[in-house]
Write an enzyme that holds these catalytic residues in place. Structure first.
Site: not given
Ligand code: C5P
Length: 312
Positions: A17, A147
């Site tokens: 994406k 995501d």
């Molecule tokens: O959800 P995912 O593992 O992809 O997110 C990776 C990191 O990105 C999280 O640990 C966080 O530090 C940051 N993040 C965030 N806010 C979001 C999505 C991701 O702070 N909405």
């Protein structure tokens, strides 16, 4: 009466994406930020093949030019975590042998790991015959990462909350993207931290952005299939912190914009830089210009479908 034999291998595919708009709100107590984003799924896919096994294992292969050495194959692997989560939530006994064929750049801000998770969930649900249904699969996706639900649904969507609360957005036509993959690393949590630190340092000048929203122009441009208009609306709050951590990305942006891109944007938390081109010819010219500057470049179109079972 005809009986349908249980499959021995299931092949699924989910897309990467681009966040064509990404506004980041304040840090929440759970460590995540409130987001308002417009996602577009693009034609770089992760292919997952699932086979029955006693244990849970994963192998990762890639298209030429994609380095998979940094992708873990132990329990940190998001596809493996997806399989275990589905087994735990359904009580399925037995495991799975997963093979992932990557086309989405690794750790590039294009959601490749999230696509692996979405494709693995669908593959295991089909292989095991657990048939939990779309709503439950989406709930499991959200447990795996912000995501992952979008990698499952694909198309064009607005994401709020952590980015995992989706509403479909109307989109017309196809947009042409050229993606430059600079040879630098950026960690997603580090980019969010850099944004928080910048906001703390400038707390007096920057007002709090507790409720981020997707600007109306983005939705209009997507609905009209108008690349020039979308180029004017591209925005990513994570771009400035990504450039601060990796200043070389600014040169890549300048290079693409000087070589005919309508606009460029850091994709998600980077380091992939996505350039929007006016049409296919402009995209091909841009691809040649960026390749001549010794950048690794791929072309993609969007929007495309979400996670699907592929008939081999
Ligand atoms: O959800 P995912 O593992 O992809 O997110 C990776 C990191 O990105 C999280 O640990 C966080 O530090 C940051 N993040 C965030 N806010 C979001 C999505 C991701 O702070 N909405």
């Amino acid at each position: 009466m005809t009986t349908v034999a249980a499959p021995t291998v299931v092949h699924t595919r989910a897309p990467g994406k681009i966040n064509v708009f990404l506004a980041v709100g304040d840090l929440q107590d759970d460590g995540y930020h409130e987001l308002a984003t417009a996602y577009q799924a693009v034609s770089l896919y992760e292919d997952v093949r699932a086979r029955h096994a006693d244990d849970f294992t994963v192998r990762v292969t890639a298209a030429p030019g994609i380095d998979v050495d940094s992708v873990p194959t132990d329990d940190r692997n998001l596809a493996l975590r997806a399989a275990r989560l589905l087994a735990a939530s359904t009580g399925h006994r037995g495991g799975v042998d997963l093979t992932i064929e990557k086309t989405v750049p690794v750790a590039g801000g294009m959601g490749g790991g999230s696509a692996d998770a979405a494709a693995a969930l669908l593959a295991c649900d089909t292989l095991w015959g657990t048939n939990v249904g779309r709503d439950e699969l989406l709930r499991l996706c959200a447990e795996l990462g912000a995501d992952v639900p979008f990698a499952f649904t694909g198309g064009t969507a607005i994401g709020t909350g952590r980015g995992d609360e989706l509403s479909a957005a109307l989109a017309k036509g196809q947009f042409q993207w050229v993606l430059a993959l600079p040879d630098v690393g950026l960690s997603t949590p580090a980019v969010y931290r850099e944004l928080d630190e910048h906001r703390r340092r400038h707390a007096g000048e920057i007002r709090s952005v507790r409720q981020p929203v997707v600007e109306a122009g983005v939705l209009q441009a997507l609905r009209a299939g108008d690349a020039a208009f979308l180029a004017e609306c591209l925005h990513n709050d994570l771009q400035a912190p990504a450039l601060h951590l990796q200043p070389a990305l600014a040169e890549v942006l300048e290079l693409g914009e000087g070589a005919g891109a309508l606009a460029g944007i850091v994709s998600g938390s980077g380091p992939t830089v996505a350039f929007l081109a006016a049409d296919l010819d402009a995209a091909l010219e841009l691809q040649i210009a960026l390749s001549a500057a010794r950048l690794q470049v791929v072309r993609a179109t969007g929007p495309v479908h979400g996670a699907r079972v592929v008939a081999d």
